[in-house]
Design an enzyme around this catalytic site. Structure first.
Site, PDB file in Angstrom:
ATOM      1  N   CYS A 181      -4.807   2.649  -3.732  1.00 42.91           N
ATOM      2  CA  CYS A 181      -3.586   3.093  -3.041  1.00 42.91           C
ATOM      3  C   CYS A 181      -2.407   2.160  -3.277  1.00 42.91           C
ATOM      4  CB  CYS A 181      -3.814   3.259  -1.539  1.00 42.91           C
ATOM      5  SG  CYS A 181      -4.976   4.556  -1.167  1.00 42.91           S
TER       6      CYS A 181
ATOM      7  N   HIS B  20       0.870  -1.180   0.000  1.00 48.39           N
ATOM      8  CA  HIS B  20       0.000   0.000   0.000  1.00 48.39           C
ATOM      9  C   HIS B  20       0.910   1.234   0.000  1.00 48.39           C
ATOM     10  CE1 HIS B  20      -2.848   2.902   1.830  1.00 48.39           C
ATOM     11  NE2 HIS B  20      -3.814   2.070   1.503  1.00 48.39           N
TER      12      HIS B  20
ATOM     13  N   LYS C  50     -10.466  -1.058  10.686  1.00 48.39           N
ATOM     14  CA  LYS C  50     -10.631  -2.187   9.762  1.00 48.39           C
ATOM     15  C   LYS C  50     -10.989  -3.461  10.513  1.00 48.39           C
ATOM     16  CE  LYS C  50      -7.247  -0.445   6.373  1.00 48.39           C
ATOM     17  NZ  LYS C  50      -8.012   0.203   5.328  1.00 48.39           N
TER      18      LYS C  50
ATOM     19  N   ASP D 216       2.939  -4.955   8.060  1.00 48.72           N
ATOM     20  CA  ASP D 216       1.720  -4.157   7.921  1.00 48.72           C
ATOM     21  C   ASP D 216       0.552  -5.137   7.973  1.00 48.72           C
ATOM     22  OD1 ASP D 216      -0.538  -2.903   6.998  1.00 48.72           O
ATOM     23  OD2 ASP D 216       0.359  -2.125   5.155  1.00 48.72           O
TER      24      ASP D 216
ATOM     25  N   GLN E   1      -4.770  -5.430   6.928  1.00 53.79           N
ATOM     26  CA  GLN E   1      -5.807  -6.276   6.322  1.00 53.79           C
ATOM     27  C   GLN E   1      -5.899  -7.649   6.993  1.00 53.79           C
ATOM     28  OE1 GLN E   1      -7.950  -5.141   4.345  1.00 53.79           O
ATOM     29  NE2 GLN E   1      -6.985  -3.247   3.653  1.00 53.79           N
TER      30      GLN E   1
END
Lengths: 142, 407
Positions: free
Chosen positions: B364, B123, B226, B200, B203
């Site tokens: 993104c 991202h 999220k 990261d 998600q």
């Protein structure tokens, strides 16, 4: 509401755009990119003695930006630069303003089909993209 | 599917609303999830009954707010199995968590000609901070390529690692392809070269179990919004020895030990990194979101979403002219696709009219889209309240768009 946006004209122009492709012997051009959606259009102009003799566009875009580009090229071909700038202003007030715009203005021609885009605020930038490219191109001699 | 969906759906007030007169099929969970009433109530309770600042006053309201705020830190610690709460820093989101490491770690420890490794599927928030930090320190950014299936090229990763490598920052789960990366393996390989790794996990959390000790990651970044929590709050997990050695990121109130005009000393972890009044209400809301996920059960969520994902892929692939981008062997419930003759933005508008929310655009991840030769995509991403009916609505909506576009 949707049918007002995706009218037959817009669908047809998406499939078979007018004045699509790089213009042979263009004098001016500019690329315009919409960073929020990735649409990327280039407008080519052939200007002599302050008149837009020819105009075309290419690139990748949604149906709204492609149809808008098609009708823009139709509306501006053969116009003087100052007339083109007037049409640009009228088209933008059609998209932006809440006040009544003279829809029967002959200079706007088919561009009035975009009058319903106000109901889709996220899509106004799509209709404007080719016009932004045109404005930059007109100031951007090769 | 052992998950009881009907009571879950009742918890999300948004799902009762009509969008353009149609029931909402919310398929944009990778952008942000809807919020259950338990989270909304927790945020509202703070504002209604104990709105006050934390870590400061001696009065009852402040004490309750401080307790709830710090309780959430403990819930986060347990949720990702960190060793202790000193390793849990509250930020404004994944983006700020990554920026914190880029500023406080990279700038403190990296020098010219050092290298940072990221992947092609990152991202923008896991690209730009490293680009800027690299420029400022004279480091070089190295990119692990992604193959046609949408998977990391592990062999290439091994080749990129060298004595110059000082950090690897990689996504756990791709926000476009849904690829679940072999992060444990990546971390093991990097540690073989004594290189720390940032994951990261934006998600991943809320969809899969994340255990920072099992992964042995050095940093982990994710966002509350999220995972059914409020916007405005993110988490940075960092190993304590690394965080202790790092300089503060933001400075000001609440992060100091003592201040004179000549010298300031900083508070201990995690407060060293939490300057100013944080988003207290949202942190408390995050606590409620973790409780909610734990109550439903992450294992149940994972297996339910997996089943729904298989159904969605099967149904979407039946649509002529539709191509799903990437087919990784391990995939989160995220499906990006292109449709012949219909631009994603037009599809997004036509679906919206039918109450179906998807994401369209470059998501993104411009370098990844370039890798796959597209300028924009349509993305459907699932959450715990989605049902096969939502998938059917999406498929019906796409078919309607094809009719409008005569293709």
């Amino acid at each position: 509401m949707l049918n007002n946006l995706y009218q037959k004209t817009i669908i047809d122009l998406n499939r078979q755009p007018h004045n699509f492709g790089k213009l042979e012997g263009f004098t001016h051009s500019a690329e315009q990119y919409n960073p929020t959606c990735g649409d990327d259009l280039t407008v080519y102009l052939k200007i002599s003695a302050g008149i837009i003799d020819d105009i075309s566009f290419d690139g990748d875009g949604c149906a709204i930006s492609r149809a808008s580009a098609s009708l823009m090229t139709d509306a501006l071909k053969g116009k003087k630069i100052n007339e083109a700038s007037d049409i640009y202003k009228k088209f933008y007030s059609l998209l932006d303003s809440t006040s009544a715009v003279q829809q029967d203005d002959p200079n706007l021609k088919n561009l009035t089909i975009f009058s319903d885009i106000k109901k889709f605020p996220s899509r106004i930038t799509c209709a404007k993209l080719p016009w932004e490219a045109f404005i930059h191109a007109s100031q951007n001699r090769q | 599917m052992t998950l009881k969906i009907t009571p879950i759906r009742k918890d999300f007030p948004n799902l009762k609303d009509k969008i353009h007169g149609k029931p909402l099929a919310y398929l944009d969970n990778a952008a942000t999830t809807l919020k259950p009433k338990q989270v909304i109530d927790a945020v509202s309770a703070y504002y209604s009954h104990y709105a006050s600042n934390i870590h400061r006053a001696v009065h009852a309201l402040s004490q309750k707010a401080t307790l709830q705020y710090e309780n959430t830190r403990e819930k986060v610690r347990k949720f990702i199995n960190a060793k202790n709460t000193a390793e849990i820093i509250f930020t404004s989101g994944t983006t700020e968590s990554i920026n914190l490491v880029a500023q406080s770690y990279v700038k403190t420890f990296l020098k010219a000609n050092d290298e940072i490794i990221i992947s092609e599927m990152e991202h923008h928030s896991n690209i730009v901070p490293w680009q800027i930090a690299s420029k400022e320190t004279g480091c070089t950014l190295k990119i692990i390529p992604v193959d046609n299936n949408g998977e990391i090229d592990l062999e290439r990763f091994k080749e990129l690692l060298s004595s110059k490598t000082k950090l690897v920052s990689i996504t756990h789960t791709s926000n476009v392809l849904g690829t679940i990366n072999p992060v444990k393996e990546i971390i093991r390989i990097a540690h073989g070269h004594h290189v720390p790794v940032l994951i990261d996990a934006a998600q991943a959390v809320g969809h899969q179990t994340i255990d920072v000790q099992d992964l042995d990651c050095d940093f982990l970044a994710f966002s509350a919004h999220k995972m059914y929590g409020p916007t405005g709050v993110g988490i940075l997990y960092g190993k304590q020895n690394l965080l202790e050695a790092m300089a503060p990121y933001k400075t000001g109130g609440d992060m100091i030990d003592s201040v004179t005009f000549e010298k300031t000393t900083y508070r201990e972890l995690p407060y060293k990194f939490e300057a100013g009044t944080p988003d207290i209400a949202s942190v408390i809301g995050l606590g409620a979101a973790i409780d909610y996920i734990n109550r439903v059960g992450l294992n149940k969520i994972s297996s339910y979403e997996k089943t729904l994902l298989s159904y969605a892929i099967k149904e979407l692939k039946n649509i002529s002219g539709l191509q799903v981008v990437g087919s990784p062997s391990k995939k989160a419930p995220i499906i990006s696709f292109v449709l012949d003759g219909i631009h994603p933005h037009d599809l997004g508008t036509i679906l919206d009219e039918q109450g179906i929310a998807i994401r369209t655009g470059h998501l993104c991840t411009q370098p990844l889209l370039k890798r796959f030769g597209v300028l924009s995509l349509s993305r459907a991403s699932l959450g715990i309240y989605n049902t096969p009916k939502d998938i059917d609505a999406l498929v019906g909506g796409i078919k309607k768009a094809k009719k409008v576009f005569k293709c």
